[in-house]
Design an enzyme around this catalytic site. Structure first.
Site, PDB file in Angstrom:
ATOM      1  N   ARG A 193       0.753  15.432  12.374  1.00 37.23           N
ATOM      2  CA  ARG A 193       1.566  14.867  11.279  1.00 37.23           C
ATOM      3  C   ARG A 193       2.009  16.011  10.371  1.00 37.23           C
ATOM      4  NH1 ARG A 193      -1.458   9.587   8.928  1.00 37.23           N
ATOM      5  NH2 ARG A 193       0.599   9.150   8.095  1.00 37.23           N
ATOM      6  N   ASP A 195       3.761   0.863  12.068  1.00 35.17           N
ATOM      7  CA  ASP A 195       2.503   0.341  11.516  1.00 35.17           C
ATOM      8  C   ASP A 195       2.170  -1.065  12.030  1.00 35.17           C
ATOM      9  OD1 ASP A 195       2.439   2.683  10.085  1.00 35.17           O
ATOM     10  OD2 ASP A 195       3.192   1.794   8.239  1.00 35.17           O
ATOM     11  N   ARG A 201      -9.140   1.138   3.543  1.00 39.18           N
ATOM     12  CA  ARG A 201      -8.183   2.053   2.931  1.00 39.18           C
ATOM     13  C   ARG A 201      -6.863   1.344   2.655  1.00 39.18           C
ATOM     14  NH1 ARG A 201      -6.358   6.344   6.283  1.00 39.18           N
ATOM     15  NH2 ARG A 201      -4.809   6.173   4.658  1.00 39.18           N
ATOM     16  N   LYS A 253       0.839  -1.210   0.000  1.00 39.46           N
ATOM     17  CA  LYS A 253       0.000   0.000   0.000  1.00 39.46           C
ATOM     18  C   LYS A 253       0.869   1.253   0.000  1.00 39.46           C
ATOM     19  CE  LYS A 253      -2.232   2.910   3.349  1.00 39.46           C
ATOM     20  NZ  LYS A 253      -1.284   3.526   4.269  1.00 39.46           N
ATOM     21  N   ASN A 254       1.838   1.312   0.909  1.00 38.17           N
ATOM     22  CA  ASN A 254       2.582   2.562   1.046  1.00 38.17           C
ATOM     23  C   ASN A 254       3.532   2.812  -0.125  1.00 38.17           C
ATOM     24  OD1 ASN A 254       1.185   3.342   3.274  1.00 38.17           O
ATOM     25  ND2 ASN A 254       2.726   2.680   4.766  1.00 38.17           N
ATOM     26  N   CYS A 310      -5.164   8.967   8.351  1.00 39.30           N
ATOM     27  CA  CYS A 310      -5.469   8.552   9.719  1.00 39.30           C
ATOM     28  C   CYS A 310      -4.998   9.607  10.707  1.00 39.30           C
ATOM     29  CB  CYS A 310      -4.736   7.259  10.065  1.00 39.30           C
ATOM     30  SG  CYS A 310      -5.347   5.805   9.209  1.00 39.30           S
TER      31      CYS A 310
HETATM   32  N1  EPU Z   1       7.567  14.387  10.347  1.00 33.54           N
HETATM   33  C1  EPU Z   1       7.793  15.720  10.612  1.00 33.54           C
HETATM   34  N2  EPU Z   1       7.803  16.581   9.571  1.00 33.54           N
HETATM   35  C2  EPU Z   1       7.589  16.197   8.296  1.00 33.54           C
HETATM   36  C3  EPU Z   1       7.360  14.832   8.030  1.00 33.54           C
HETATM   37  C4  EPU Z   1       7.353  13.943   9.082  1.00 33.54           C
HETATM   38  O1  EPU Z   1       7.980  16.105  11.761  1.00 33.54           O
HETATM   39  O2  EPU Z   1       7.615  17.035   7.388  1.00 33.54           O
HETATM   40  C5  EPU Z   1       7.566  13.418  11.458  1.00 33.54           C
HETATM   41  C6  EPU Z   1       6.210  12.733  11.623  1.00 33.54           C
HETATM   42  O3  EPU Z   1       5.342  13.501  12.433  1.00 33.54           O
HETATM   43  C7  EPU Z   1       6.615  11.428  12.259  1.00 33.54           C
HETATM   44  C8  EPU Z   1       7.973  11.137  11.627  1.00 33.54           C
HETATM   45  O4  EPU Z   1       8.441  12.367  11.114  1.00 33.54           O
HETATM   46  O5  EPU Z   1       6.796  11.603  13.639  1.00 33.54           O
HETATM   47  C9  EPU Z   1       7.959  10.129  10.514  1.00 33.54           C
HETATM   48  O6  EPU Z   1       6.955  10.444   9.570  1.00 33.54           O
HETATM   49  P1  EPU Z   1       7.033  10.040   8.051  1.00 33.54           P
HETATM   50  O7  EPU Z   1       7.073  11.266   7.216  1.00 33.54           O
HETATM   51  O8  EPU Z   1       8.112   9.026   7.858  1.00 33.54           O
HETATM   52  O9  EPU Z   1       5.631   9.350   7.846  1.00 33.54           O
HETATM   53  P2  EPU Z   1       4.694   9.485   6.599  1.00 33.54           P
HETATM   54  O10 EPU Z   1       5.491   9.517   5.344  1.00 33.54           O
HETATM   55  O11 EPU Z   1       3.670  10.541   6.814  1.00 33.54           O
HETATM   56  C10 EPU Z   1       4.563   6.927   6.133  1.00 33.54           C
HETATM   57  C11 EPU Z   1       3.455   5.932   6.004  1.00 33.54           C
HETATM   58  C12 EPU Z   1       2.881   5.646   7.391  1.00 33.54           C
HETATM   59  C13 EPU Z   1       3.984   5.134   8.294  1.00 33.54           C
HETATM   60  C14 EPU Z   1       5.138   6.154   8.329  1.00 33.54           C
HETATM   61  C15 EPU Z   1       6.329   5.677   9.135  1.00 33.54           C
HETATM   62  C16 EPU Z   1       2.540   6.412   3.847  1.00 33.54           C
HETATM   63  C17 EPU Z   1       1.443   6.991   3.046  1.00 33.54           C
HETATM   64  N3  EPU Z   1       2.419   6.483   5.147  1.00 33.54           N
HETATM   65  O12 EPU Z   1       3.957   8.092   6.660  1.00 33.54           O
HETATM   66  O13 EPU Z   1       1.933   4.624   7.190  1.00 33.54           O
HETATM   67  O14 EPU Z   1       3.477   4.952   9.573  1.00 33.54           O
HETATM   68  O15 EPU Z   1       5.584   6.425   6.989  1.00 33.54           O
HETATM   69  O16 EPU Z   1       6.853   4.528   8.585  1.00 33.54           O
HETATM   70  O17 EPU Z   1       3.496   5.858   3.301  1.00 33.54           O
HETATM   71  C18 EPU Z   1       0.036   3.343   7.704  1.00 33.54           C
HETATM   72  O18 EPU Z   1       0.317   2.665   6.700  1.00 33.54           O
HETATM   73  O19 EPU Z   1      -0.830   3.009   8.553  1.00 33.54           O
HETATM   74  C19 EPU Z   1       0.767   4.589   7.926  1.00 33.54           C
HETATM   75  C20 EPU Z   1       0.374   5.517   8.773  1.00 33.54           C
END
Ligand code: EPU
Length: 420
Positions: free
Chosen positions: A123, A306, A398, A23-24, A118
């Site tokens: 975030r 996750d 989702r 998915k991701n 979610c």
């Molecule tokens: N963060 C910041 N600033 C940013 C971006 C991230 O402070 O600009 C922080 C976030 O708040 C968090 C950490 O950095 O504490 C890591 O966030 P990351 O950006 O890696 O997460 P994401 O890209 O928003 C993806 C997955 C998530 C998964 C995370 C961590 C997707 C669409 N989502 O999210 O997946 O938990 O990486 O591996 O790829 C899920 O599948 O249930 C899900 C939430």
């Protein structure tokens, strides 16, 4: 009318389940495809509602989208128009933010509503924005509406304060057409990032180092269509492995890359789960007593946030004390309150929880407050006595492809009902 999932617990799982595409990875690969100047075919696309939302957004942009057969998607951006993205589908998923990087990369301009997804606590996307600015873009945020534009995008060195998956992928996409070299330092190393870099490189991009913490992107002038197969979903795989550890007689999880699941497999072994790990499959035999364990979520290759919620359900079936420390999303513990209502002994602290087992679980009405909370409640429903009713199942739909169908084939008693 609302849909609920009902599970009658206590039916042991047996047989084999085949894991779908990630998915991701998919939710980044689909927006990445618009960077090409010809048709991109992606196979192994999971049938999940996030893909439907992204397809809606592609159609909004005038992109030709066709789902072929069981799991192929053809994306042809030849006739695409860069219109503002304000369709309600933007707010349905987090990954709509990948259109920022993709549209900025291709057109040097993007107008988009704030993404949804979610609720896991705050975030922020400040690092994505920092990356776009470093490449020369001007970013205005007006009441959750982003206006991003650049006269020129020029490669730069970008240090990510946190190794964010989303920021790493978004900057890669914005940089593929930029002039010169972009270097992302402290880049995230998740397998999904390698998958996106592989697609972009097949299209003609010059990305080196994906999967390490330094990624170098040399800008190119032309990207063309290609064919790509998505990696298996390590989180879906991990969820089924946890279900097997909780509820299986003997069950095989196939079409997986065990290397992507090392932190989970090591933890399951530590908890006493009986399993055989093969090249692309893991077989788990149930019936052995489980021991409590401690996990701390970390960026890859550390324990995946996750999988933290589904594993917490398994911890309720282990003897002694287990502990979860969450370092990525401090508020990702709503599942614990639902589990406690089912009979689990769980204490939630600040960014952590403590589980004391082993406790029987009793089926009741619970709510999937987010995607992985939903998965954690399905694990609970499989082992609880009586019937568990899960509400807000759209969260599960989702991100899990045919979760109930796959579980039915494994012998679970799971069905959907419409309620008022
Ligand atoms: N963060 C910041 N600033 C940013 C971006 C991230 O402070 O600009 C922080 C976030 O708040 C968090 C950490 O950095 O504490 C890591 O966030 P990351 O950006 O890696 O997460 P994401 O890209 O928003 C993806 C997955 C998530 C998964 C995370 C961590 C997707 C669409 N989502 O999210 O997946 O938990 O990486 O591996 O790829 C899920 O599948 O249930 C899900 C939430």
């Amino acid at each position: 009318m609302k849909e609920v999932i009902k599970i009658e617990g206590g039916h042991p799982l047996k047989g084999e389940v085949t894991i779908s595409g990630s998915k991701n990875a998919t939710v980044a690969l689909i927006p990445a495809a618009i960077l090409a100047n010809g048709p991109v075919t992606i196979c192994g696309v999971p049938d999940i509602s996030d893909v439907q939302s992204l397809s809606t957004l592609l159609k909004e942009l005038g992109v030709f989208v066709m789902i072929k057969g069981k799991d192929h998607i053809v994306i042809d951006p030849t006739e695409m128009k860069n219109i503002p993205l304000e369709h309600p589908a933007v707010s349905k998923l987090r990954a709509s933010y990948y259109f920022m990087g993709a549209l900025l990369g291709k057109y040097k301009k993007v107008d988009i509503k704030m993404p949804g997804g979610c609720y896991l606590g705050p975030r922020p996307i400040d690092l994505h924005i920092k990356g776009f600015k470093a490449l020369g873009a001007e970013v205005n945020d007006e009441d959750g509406y982003y206006h991003i534009k650049a006269d020129r995008l020029v490669g730069n060195k970008i240090f990510l304060d946190i190794s964010s998956v989303g920021a790493t992928i978004n900057i890669m996409m914005a940089a593929v057409y930029a002039e010169g070299r972009t270097v992302i330092e402290n880049a995230a190393k998740e397998p999904e990032i390698i998958d996106v870099a592989t697609l972009l490189n097949k299209m003609g991009a010059k990305i080196r180092g994906a999967g390490t913490n330094i990624i170098k992107i040399d800008g190119v002038q032309e990207l063309s269509g290609c064919f790509h197969e998505i990696i298996p979903d390590r989180i879906e795989a991990g969820t089924f492995l946890i279900m097997a550890a909780a509820a299986a007689q003997e069950m095989t999880v196939s079409n997986i890359i065990p290397q992507h699941l090392e932190s989970l497999l090591a933890k399951l072994e530590e908890m006493g789960v009986d399993m055989d790990v093969d090249v692309d499959r893991v077989t788990i035999r149930g019936g052995k007593p489980l021991k409590g364990a401690a996990i701390k979520t970390l960026p890859y290759p550390g324990f995946a946030t996750d999988l933290q919620q589904p594993l917490t359900t398994l911890m309720t079936q282990a003897e002694g004390e287990s502990k979860v420390i969450e370092t990525i999303y401090p508020e990702r513990f709503k599942n614990c309150f639902e589990l406690a209502g089912m009979g689990a002994d769980i204490e939630v602290g600040t960014s952590n929880c403590t589980v004391r087992g082993k406790t029987p679980l009793t089926g009741k009405r619970v709510t999937a407050t987010d995607l992985r909370c939903g998965a954690a409640l399905v694990v609970a429903g499989l082992i609880a006595s009586g019937t568990t009713e899960i509400q807000e199942v759209y969260h599960i739909d989702r991100g899990y492809c045919d979760l109930d169908g796959k579980l039915k084939k494994l012998g679970a008693k799971i069905w959907r009902e419409q309620t008022e």
